[in-house]
Design an enzyme around this catalytic site. Structure first.
Site, mmCIF file in Angstrom:
data_model
loop_
_atom_site.group_PDB
_atom_site.id
_atom_site.type_symbol
_atom_site.label_atom_id
_atom_site.label_comp_id
_atom_site.label_asym_id
_atom_site.label_seq_id
_atom_site.Cartn_x
_atom_site.Cartn_y
_atom_site.Cartn_z
ATOM 1 N N GLY A 55 -77.131 5.571 -21.219
ATOM 2 C CA GLY A 55 -76.777 6.941 -20.848
ATOM 3 C C GLY A 55 -75.405 6.966 -20.213
ATOM 4 C CB CYS A 82 -76.919 0.167 -21.580
ATOM 5 S SG CYS A 82 -75.237 0.411 -21.011
ATOM 6 C CE1 TYR A 83 -77.455 5.806 -15.291
ATOM 7 C CE2 TYR A 83 -79.741 6.088 -15.967
ATOM 8 C CZ TYR A 83 -78.707 6.355 -15.078
ATOM 9 O OH TYR A 83 -78.931 7.154 -13.998
ATOM 10 C CG HIS A 172 -75.843 -0.297 -26.381
ATOM 11 N ND1 HIS A 172 -76.583 0.833 -26.136
ATOM 12 C CD2 HIS A 172 -74.914 -0.356 -25.401
ATOM 13 C CE1 HIS A 172 -76.120 1.443 -25.057
ATOM 14 N NE2 HIS A 172 -75.106 0.734 -24.587
ATOM 15 C CD GLU A 174 -79.111 0.804 -28.552
ATOM 16 O OE1 GLU A 174 -79.277 -0.402 -28.270
ATOM 17 O OE2 GLU A 174 -78.769 1.644 -27.714
ATOM 18 N N GLY A 228 -81.741 19.567 -52.897
ATOM 19 C CA GLY A 228 -81.457 18.296 -52.235
ATOM 20 C C GLY A 228 -82.753 17.524 -52.041
ATOM 21 C CG ASP A 230 -83.289 16.321 -46.665
ATOM 22 O OD1 ASP A 230 -83.444 15.143 -47.003
ATOM 23 O OD2 ASP A 230 -82.280 16.746 -46.073
ATOM 24 C CE LYS A 372 -80.323 13.342 -47.287
ATOM 25 N NZ LYS A 372 -80.142 14.761 -46.959
#
Ligand code: XMP
Length: 516
Positions: A55, A82-83, A172, A174, A228, A230, A372
């Site tokens: 954050g 992290c935070y 991080h 991720e 599309g 989605d 997606k």
């Protein structure tokens, strides 16, 4: 109920990537803003473990975000990132201080002790690449913790309290720039939290179908179909769930690409026997957008006009009370400051932040928690042909957000023609499937040129092409110059109104994919 991991969001721009990595490990996860989480909500969510995100705030500041204190007494495994690591330390009796030596970007940690988080990836004595983004630093860890990895700037780059199953990393895991980060997160979800990995797309499909049936009952649903991936996935999923109670509505906003309306209807009719109506609303959209040049205003007008059209169509099908749309997780994250959470609004995606407050229909959004690429997996699971699944995304607001400034019929026509030429060249060159999305933006700028022996004073366009896995981050596509020269030549020769072509070489961040 599935095994779940709760992610408490402290407002990092990459929190959603934690959710992705957890789901890639086969475990369902949700992100909840720190200010909505209490011991009671955590109990109700019933997670196998909790991840505290990064954050922008400083733990050293007054009144900065904290995890609920009771969290640390719930017996749940916790990973602070992290935070998240810093606040865990601070809340458990450690110390965090401001530091002069901030670390941003690539860094290397020295692995100094074994740890379950590193299982199968890092061994003691090695130096490993990670991605750091922090100013403050932990100067004292709480009792029961031991450091397991260090950098020059962060003596507690990774820490562990094995007895309590509390772990913290200053880097991080991720983001892709931490090459073994996905494995570290899987070690947390599987090895430390004991998840087996029971979240798969076929289960998701089954569950969504039951949910839709329960929500809709005998009611009628209209589904906004753009062609599309989605909205096509939503349509097919709904059809599987409720059959003829569904009517799809293709709205011609007047801001579609060349031949798009015709092509989508043809493609859909060839493959599916689902009720489909065309709502010709070009005059309505273009009329409402006249003279509007602010991107957020455009988006809000488009969102509201879509709803007007859908409400009209709902009457036409005998009173549909539900509207289904292909809203994705990134639309939600970027549109609203995440469910009231701490990250900032980037833009109002037309089907989320662009929705009017007054709306009579109830929303069905089965993809609201998916990215997606997960939707594409679901599409394949549902048997959608590759021609649907592999299509480049096209935003609901269409060409309106590719015409910075005010829109007009003439500009739309110029843009449509240029866009068609560009995509035609991309397809002919066999590049379509390598690119996430490619389109032309028509700039509100005219420049001088010379064609034949005459002076021209025409518009400039920008070509955009990006690679991405989920639309959240993107790199510009590295075309070769021959290709760009060919496209530029064709556009200037074939499209009346453009005399200069440029190529956009901005990645996301700092840019976004669309220009507005
Ligand atoms: P940005 O521009 O936010 O785009 O980097 C990320 C992806 O989302 C698409 N996009 C939208 N899709 N309604 C949509 O259906 C919208 O309002 C909208 N805005 C952006 C964009 O084309 C890209 O694929």
């Amino acid at each position: 109920m599935h095994e779940r991991i709760l992610i408490i969001d402290f407002g990092s721009q990459v929190t959603q990537l934690i959710a992705r990595r957890v789901r890639e490990s086969g475990v369902y996860s949700e992100i909840h803003p720190f200010n909505t989480v209490t011991v009671e909500t955590i109990k109700a969510f019933n997670p196998k473990g909790v991840i505290l995100s990064g954050g922008p705030a400083s733990v050293t500041g007054i009144d900065t975000p904290r995890a609920p204190d009771g969290l640390f007494d719930m017996g749940l495994p916790i990973l602070g990132i992290c935070y998240g690591e810093q606040t865990m330390c601070e809340q458990l009796g450690g110390k965090v201080e401001e530091s002069d030596s901030r670390e941003f970007g690539r860094a290397y940690v020295d692995v100094i002790e074994d740890c379950d988080l590193f299982h199968g990836m890092w061994t003691v004595g090695t130096k490993e690449q990670v991605w750091m983004s922090h100013g403050d630093k932990i100067t004292k860890i709480p009792e029961g913790f031991r450091p397991v990895a260090v950098t020059d700037g962060a003596p507690f780059a990774a820490i562990a309290n094995d007895a309590k199953h509390f772990y913290g990393v200053q880097f991080h895991p991720e983001v892709v720039h931490t090459p073994h980060g996905a494995q570290l997160i899987e070690n947390f979800t599987h090895r430390i939290c004991g998840c087996a990995g029971d979240w798969t797309m076929d289960k998701f499909r089954e569950e969504e179908i039951s949910k839709i049936r329960a929500q809709v009952g005998e009611g009628r649903v209209i589904c906004g179909l753009s062609g599309g991936v989605d909205s096509s996935v939503v349509a097919v999923l709904l059809h599987e769930a409720i059959g003829d109670q569904l009517t799809c509505v293709l709205v011609d906003t007047g801001m579609m690409r060349k031949n798009e309306v015709k092509d989508v209807i043809k493609m859909f009719k060839e493959h599916y026997d689902i009720k489909l109506v065309l709502a010709d609303a070009a005059y309505l959209f273009i009329g409402k957008l006249e003279g509007v040049s602010d991107p957020e205003k455009k988006r809000k007008i488009i969102g509201a006009t879509f709803i007007d059209v859908f409400e009209e169509e709902a009457k036409n099908v005998g009173g549909a009370e539900f509207l289904a749309q292909g809203t994705l997780y990134p639309d939600v994250i970027e549109s609203v400051s995440f469910t009231g959470g701490p990250s900032v609004t980037i833009k109002s995606h037309h089907n989320v932040g662009g929705l009017p407050e007054r709306m009579n229909m109830k929303l069905i959004e089965p993809l609201r928690e998916l990215f997606k690429d997960e939707v594409r997996v679901l599409g394949r699971e549902l048997g959608l042909p590759e021609s649907f699944v592999g299509r480049h995304p096209f935003p609901g607001p269409g060409l309106a957000i590719r015409l910075p400034g005010g829109i007009s019929k003439e500009k739309l026509e110029i843009l449509r023609n240029a866009d068609w030429v560009y995509l035609d060249e991309i397809k002919k060159s066999g590049l379509y499937d390598e690119i996430w999305q490619a389109f032309v933006v028509l700039l509100p700028v005219q420049t001088v040129g010379v064609m034949g022996d005459a002076r021209t004073y025409d518009f400039v366009c920008a070509l955009r092409a990006v690679t991405s896995t989920d639309g959240m981050t993107a790199d510009f596509y590295h075309f070769d110059m021959e290709f760009l020269a060919r496209v530029s030549n064709r556009i200037i020769n074939e499209v009346k109104g453009i005399n200069r072509v440029t190529y956009d070489i901005t990645s996301k961040p700092p840019g976004t994919i669309e220009w507005e």
